[in-house]
Design a protein around this motif. Structure first.
Motif: not given
Length: 467
Positions: A11, A4-5, A8
């Motif tokens: 992006e 997830e990190k 993010k």
């Protein structure tokens, strides 16, 4: 969580227009490796001391050919690359450290250019000079290099990668949070030299010129000069990578060392050492050598490994606090790449090839009569019988180059000096001679002036009457 990190972060990085796609992918690859936590841990029991075949004693190298034409052929396969990213901030300078005046009005860069010019003139060779800058030093370097437009050597400059600092608590690039000035970015250590050489186009340029090896060294190491014995050895033995190491003294106990590990030569840094073995690592009995950061690397091998994305050097996390914000920067070191190259070796070189200037105390050594300057080469004074240099400790009043130079009318003679410790408001006249062990301490609020022509031997001085 790590995925997830990274998603993010990916992006946010996609929206950073200040850096290239190569820099974005290099940065994300580094962070991905860091988050995965799959760094290989060193198993202490598997560490072996390298043999003389792996770390070759310098005095066993064959002499290079005496024939001028044969020497020219060797030199025509070489390029010299100086790491020019360091700022002289610790010594109170703005801009790259390489423009600090070292001797006779010459800067580090002047001496490097003069050395290569002398070499090319002597042998009719064409050894080019490359300067790898960080984004902090690039503009200054371009202005400086202009003064060498009439030089007989080719000088190329290129930048190492520029990566965004990561805001620690949110794990996002600081520039995407609005920190778009220089403080939002960082250069990711000299391990980045290999992809930067490739991405800048300089690697292909050198290969097109028939170059086979690049000699890499810090611009502030005055001992890092082209050595024909080493070049001759590498070309004949086809070693893809060579790290110059030198015997460790008590001043070098934290320096990285070479080990044999699972059949390959590898750099071991203090950060990789389990706590229980740190004292053993610092011992000069077991780990007798340390990395000078003078590296000789085969250019085709660099191209092969960068294209295959095979250079997975150990990551050095460097947490910092900037403007009250906790940030993380991830770096790598060029020396750690040794284990990825074929037939990699170390060469145990004389200490004279390691003469860095990291502080004004080092500057005092190279500006003194301990060294002379010939054709850009800094040579040790043969009148010095002790093979070690004097140990010099200067107080905070001498930390900045400007203050240091202002406090000496001329640099004292130190050929017979063992150690010097100076603290407080001390000022030196001209023609001073220091011998043995000397300590000079000005009492708080008192200016202590050492008069012209003073000869001080094995003394502790706290007032003029002690002289």
């Amino acid at each position: 969580m790590a995925d997830e990190k990274l998603a993010k972060l990916r992006e946010a990085v996609a929206g950073l227009g200040q850096i290239s796609e190569n820099e974005k992918s290099g940065f994300l690859s580094l962070v991905g490796r860091y988050l995965s936590g799959d760094e290989e841990l060193i198993e202490w029991a598997k560490i072996h001391t390298p043999t003389d075949e792996v770390v070759v004693p310098y005095d066993t190298l064959e002499s290079p050919p005496e024939d001028m034409e044969a020497t020219k052929k060797l030199l025509d396969k070489l390029a010299v690359l100086k790491l020019n990213g360091g700022l002289g901030t610790t010594m109170g300078c703005t801009g790259p450290k390489s423009v600090i005046e070292v001797r006779n009005g010459f800067t580090f860069l002047d001496l490097i250019v003069i050395q290569i010019e002398s070499l090319n003139k002597k042998y009719g060779s064409n050894v080019p000079l490359l300067l790898m800058n960080s984004f902090n030093t690039h503009d200054d370097t371009l202005k400086i290099v202009e003064k060498y437009t009439n030089s007989s050597i080719e000088i190329h400059t290129f930048n190492q990668s520029q990566y965004p600092r990561v805001v620690a608590d949110e794990f996002l690039p600081w520039p995407s949070k609005g920190k778009t000035d220089k403080d939002g970015w960082y250069p990711p250590g000299h391990g980045d030299i290999f992809p930067s050489l490739m991405n800048s186009g300089k690697l292909d340029l050198l290969l097109s010129q028939g170059k086979e090896y690049v000699f890499i060294a810090n611009s502030d190491n005055l001992g890092a000069i082209v050595d024909m014995k080493i070049l001759n050895h590498l070309i004949h033995k086809q070693n893809e990578y060579c790290m110059e190491v030198t015997p460790k003294t008590l001043a070098d106990v934290k320096g990285g060392t070479l080990i044999s590990y699972e059949g390959r030569v590898q750099l071991l840094e203090i950060a990789q050492v389990p706590d229980a073995h740190v004292n053993e690592f610092k011992s000069i009995e077991k780990f007798k050598i340390f990395n000078t950061n003078n590296l000789w690397v085969n250019l085709k091998a660099i191209k092969r490994l960068v294209e295959a994305d095979a250079l997975k050097m150990e990551i050095i996390p460097n947490p910092k606090e900037v403007d009250g914000v906790k940030v993380l920067q991830l770096e790598t070191a060029a020396g750690a790449a040794i284990r990825f190259f074929d037939h990699a070796i170390g060469i145990n070189v004389p200490r004279s090839r390691f003469l860095p200037v990291k502080a004004t105390s080092d500057l005092q050594l190279v500006q003194s009569d301990l060294y002379t300057l010939v054709d850009g080469f800094v040579t040790r004074n043969s009148a010095r019988t002790n093979p070690s240099n004097p140990s010099i400790e200067l107080g905070p009043e001498f930390k900045k180059v400007g203050s240091f130079l202002g406090r000496f009318k001329s640099i004292p003679s130190i050929v017979e000096l063992d150690s010097l410790k100076v603290s407080g408001d001390v000022w030196f006249g001209s023609g001073i001679v220091l011998k043995g062990k000397v300590t000079i301490t000005a009492k708080p609020g008192v200016k202590l002036e050492i008069p012209d022509g003073a000869v001080i031997e094995n003394k502790d001085i706290t007032a003029p009457e002690d002289l």
